[in-house]
Design a protein around this motif. Structure first.
Motif: not given
Lengths: 383, 311
Positions: A37-40
Motif C-alpha cells: 500500500q505504498e502506491l504513489p
C-alpha cells in the motif's frame, strides 16, 4: 488470514532482526508497492487555502451561469390561459359533468389572448393538464409496445386491461388506457383576419416515430366501446403518423404536465389579440383536473424556467463563504502558521519514540498533549 | 487459559485479544474475540485456530497499530458510506411516489435500478474499504494513541452513522426537488419539446450517481490511480451503459430507448442542472467537513494535518 505484517521492510524493526533475516533464508514475500500500500498517491488535506479557493472557484463558475440562465428565462414569453372553467356555459356551471358528457351540447369555445411582449417564431403551442396522474403505475403499464410496433402482433394485448379487446373479443389497436385516454381538445388560432396555422408535424420524438410506432400499424376497434375516454383515431393513417397519439403516449412524469400540440410560424407583436377557437372536448371535470392552453417561445435553454437562476444564488453563497473563511483565516493566522511549522519538525522524529518532542500545536489554537509524558518517551532507549 | 479469557470477556464486556503460538494456546485463541496465532517454532496449530496469523511476535505491534487502525477506519467508513449511497438512491424513489399517487411506479427504468449497486457504485466502495489510508504506517507506529480511536469507537458511533444517513436524506431531497424544478414543466430544449417520465428518470439518476461518487471523492484522504480509476470510471460506466442500453431495440430498453443520445445530451439544461444539483448536494457535507477538521479537529485530524507538509 495470513501474514498481515509479513513485509516489515519499513518501520518498527530493530537492527538485529534485519541482520538476522539477511543471514537466514527468509520467507518474506516479495515487496511490491501495491501489496504494501505504498502506491504513489496524493493525500489532499483540507487547509484554509483549499477551502477558500474551492468556494471561490465554485462561486465564480456558478454566478455567471446563473445570470445567463436568468437572462435566457426572462427572454421567454409565455401566455397561459386556463379555459376549462371559463368554457362551461353559464347555465351548466353546477353540473359540469353533465355538460361534458352530453354530446349534443356544442363544445366550441372562443378565448381571446393578449400578447404581452413580442414573440418571435416558432411559437410553441402546448396543452397543460393538472391533477392527471400519467405516472400512476397501472396507467403506465397499460400499453403493449409490441402491438404498436408490429402489425403482425396486433393480437398481443397483455397488460392492456381494461382496454384490451372489444365485446366480441377483437383486439383493440392501440390497446391500453394510455391510448384510450387520448387528449382531444383542438385549437384554432386567428389574429384579426389572419389565420395562424398550427404546424402539427414533427411534434413527437424521432425515435418514437421511427422505431416505436410502426408504419404499417393501423388503428382498429379503437374507442368502440360504450365509454369513450378521449379522441378517436383515423383508421387510415398509420400509427407512425399519428403524432398526437405518439406525444400523448410518452407518459409524463408528474401530475402537472404539458404536451406539445404544434408550432406556429408567425411572429406575434406586443398587444396583438389572438382569438382561439377551441373545442372543449376532454373531460377533466370528473377528477377535478385543470386544462390550460400555453403559447411559449423557447431559447437555447428551453422554456421559461427560473430555477437555474438559483445557481447564481448558490454561487453567491459560495463566494460569501469564501470571503468569510478568508477573513477568519487572516484573523487567526498569527496563531498557527508559525506554530504549525514548528509542530511539523517537532511532531516527527526520524527515530521512533524519542523524547524531545516540543509541545505540538495544530489547528486554530488548540493544543495537543505533551508527548514528553508518554511512558515510552520518558526512557529514550530506542529499541 | 481459556477460562481466564472467558472471565475477562464476560466480566469486563470488552473486546479481548489473545496471542499464542503453541497447541496449548488454541483454547484461549478460540475463546478470545480476536485470536492472533504465531507460526513458527511450536508448529501450526495456533495458526489454524486463530483469526490472524503472523510470523513473529514483534509483528504484533504493526498488526495492531498500523493495520488495526487502518482497517477500523476503512470498515467503519465503508459501512457508513454504503448506507449513505443507498439512502440517497432509495429516497429519491420514495419522494417520487408522493407525486405518483403512491402507486409503486418506479421513477427509473428497471435495469437502471438493478445495476445501481452492481455497476455504478460498487467499485468505489471497495476502493474505500480496501485502500483508504489517513496516515502512513510510520505515523501509526509513532503515535500509538491513534489506536485509541478504535477503543473509543470514534468512527462508528451512533452519531456518525446517523449523520451519514441524514446526509443521504438531504442529498436525496436536493436531488429530487432540484431535478423536478429544473426539468419540468416547460420545454427543455430549443425545439420546444418537454421532458417526460424517461428524461426525468435519467436526469435524477445521473445526479445520484455523480453525487454519490463525488461524495466519496470528498471523503477519502488517499488518492492513488486506483481510486481515480474507480470513481471517475463508475461515472463513465453509467453514461456508457445509458448509451449502449439505449441502442437495444425498444422491446428491451422500453423507456430508455435513445433517451440519452436523442433527448438529454443535446439539452444544455440537462447538463447545467446536473452540475448545479450535484454541487448543491455536496455543499452541506463539505461545510461540515471544514468546520470539523479546521475548527473542531479531533485527535486523528490533528495527527493527519501534522503529518502533511502543507502548513
Amino acid at each position: 488470514m495470513n501474514s498481515h505484517a509479513a513485509g516489515t521492510s519499513n518501520g518498527g524493526s530493530g537492527d538485529a532482526a534485519a541482520g538476522g533475516a539477511a543471514r537466514r533464508n527468509t520467507r518474506m514475500p516479495k515487496y511490491s508497492k501495491f501489496t504494501q500500500q505504498e502506491l504513489p498517491a496524493c493525500k489532499p488535506i483540507l487547509t484554509p487555502k483549499w477551502v477558500v479557493s474551492v468556494f471561490f472557484i465554485v462561486g465564480v463558475i456558478f454566478v455567471p451561469i446563473g445570470v445567463v440562465s436568468l437572462l435566457a428565462a426572462r427572454d421567454v414569453v409565455e401566455i397561459i390561459d386556463r379555459y376549462d372553467e371559463a368554457c362551461v356555459p353559464s347555465n351548466m356551471t353546477e353540473n359540469k359533468l353533465a355538460y361534458i358528457q352530453n354530446e349534443t351540447i356544442s363544445k366550441e369555445c372562443i378565448r381571446n389572448l393578449t400578447v404581452t411582449k413580442d414573440m418571435k417564431q416558432p411559437i410553441f403551442v402546448y396543452y397543460e393538464l393538472d391533477n392527471f396522474y400519467q405516472n400512476h403505475r397501472r396507467y403506465v403499464k397499460s400499453r403493449n409496445d409490441a402491438q404498436l410496433r408490429d402489425a403482425s402482433k396486433a393480437n398481443q394485448t397483455s397488460a392492456c386491461e381494461p382496454e384490451k379487446t372489444t365485446a366480441n373479443g377483437q383486439p383493440i389497436v392501440p390497446c391500453g388506457l394510455i391510448a384510450w385516454s387520448l387528449f382531444n381538445d383542438t385549437y384554432n388560432f386567428t389574429r384579426g383576419n389572419e389565420n395562424l396555422t398550427v404546424d402539427k408535424k414533427d411534434i413527437s420524438w424521432k425515435s418514437d416515430r421511427e422505431h416505436k410506432f410502426g408504419k404499417d400499424v393501423y388503428p382498429s376497434n379503437f374507442q368502440n366501446g360504450a365509454l369513450k375516454g378521449g379522441a378517436t383515431l383515423n383508421p387510415k393513417i398509420p400509427l407512425s403518423e399519428q403524432e398526437d397519439l405518439i406525444v400523448w403516449m410518452r407518459t409524463a412524469a408528474l401530475p402537472t404536465f404539458r404536451k406539445l400540440y404544434g408550432r406556429i410560424y408567425f411572429d406575434l407583436k406586443e398587444n396583438d389579440t389572438i382569438t382561439v377557437r377551441l373545442n372543449n372536448n376532454y373531460n377533466t371535470y370528473s377528477f377535478g383536473g385543470k386544462k390550460r392552453l400555453v403559447l411559449s417561445t423557447a431559447t437555447w435553454l428551453g422554456g421559461k424556467n427560473d430555477f437555474l437562476g438559483f445557481m447564481h444564488i448558490v454561487g453567491g453563497l459560495c463566494i460569501f463563504l469564501a470571503f468569510a473563511f478568508t477573513l477568519l483565516y487572516f484573523s487567526k493566522t498569527k496563531d498557527f502558521s508559525v506554530l504549525a511549522k514548528a509542530s511539523v519538525y517537532h511532531y516527527f522524529s526520524l527515530t521512533p519514540y524519542t523524547s524531545g518532542n516540543a509541545n505540538p500545536i495544530c489547528g486554530f489554537g488548540r493544543k495537543l498533549g505533551d508527548h514528553n509524558y508518554l511512558s515510552w518517551n520518558r526512557h529514550p532507549a530506542g529499541r | 487459559m481459556e477460562a481466564v479469557t472467558r472471565l475477562v470477556k464476560i466480566r469486563t464486556s470488552k473486546t479481548t485479544l489473545a496471542i499464542g503460538d503453541g497447541a496449548n494456546d488454541v483454547g484461549m485463541l478460540q475463546e478470545a474475540d480476536i485470536g492472533v496465532g504465531i507460526s513458527g517454532a511450536e508448529g501450526m496449530q495456533a495458526v489454524m485456530a486463530s483469526d490472524f496469523a503472523i510470523a513473529q511476535f514483534r509483528f504484533l505491534e504493526r498488526l495492531l497499530l498500523v493495520h488495526g487502525h487502518w482497517c477500523y477506519r476503512r470498515i467503519a467508513a465503508m459501512i457508513c458510506y454504503f448506507f449513505f449511497k443507498n439512502i440517497t438512491f432509495g429516497f429519491t424513489l420514495f419522494w417520487f411516489e408522493a407525486h405518483a399517487m403512491f402507486s409503486a411506479q418506479p421513477a427509473y427504468n428497471d435495469w437502471f435500478i438493478s445495476f445501481y449497486s452492481v455497476a455504478f457504485t460498487s467499485l468505489p466502495v471497495i476502493a474505500l474499504g480496501v485502500f483508504d489510508k489517513d496516515v502512513s504506517s510510520r505515523v501509526c507506529l509513532e503515535v500509538p494513541s491513534l489506536h485509541q480511536d478504535g477503543v473509543n469507537n470514534v468512527f462508528f458511533s451512533w452519531s456518525r452513522i446517523l449523520s451519514w444517513m441524514l446526509n443521504g436524506m438531504c442529498c436525496s431531497i436536493i436531488i429530487y426537488f432540484g431535478s423536478l424544478n429544473a426539468i419540468l414543466v416547460q420545454a427543455v430544449r430549443q425545439d420546444g419539446r418537454v421532458a417526460g417520465f424517461d428524461i426525468l428518470g435519467v436526469t435524477m439518476y445521473s445526479c445520484v450517481v455523480w453525487t454519490v461518487n463525488c461524495q466519496l471523492a470528498l471523503y477519502i484522504s488517499y488518492f492513488t490511480w486506483i481510486q481515480h480509476f474507480v470513481i471517475w470510471g463508475s461515472i463513465l460506466i453509467w453514461y456508457t451503459f445509458l448509451v449502449i442500453y439505449g441502442l437495444f431495440s425498444p422491446a428491451i430498453s422500453a423507456t430508455a430507448y435513445h433517451v440519452f443520445v436523442e433527448a438529454c445530451a443535446p439539452s444544455p439544461l440537462y447538463w447545467l442542472s446536473t452540475l448545479m444539483i450535484v454541487v448543491t448536494a455536496l455543499i452541506p457535507f463539505f461545510v461540515y467537513k471544514i468546520s470539523r477538521t479546521l475548527y473542531y479537529p479531533q485527535y486523528h485530524d490533528q495527527v493527519q494535518r501534522a503529518n502533511s507538509k502543507n502548513w
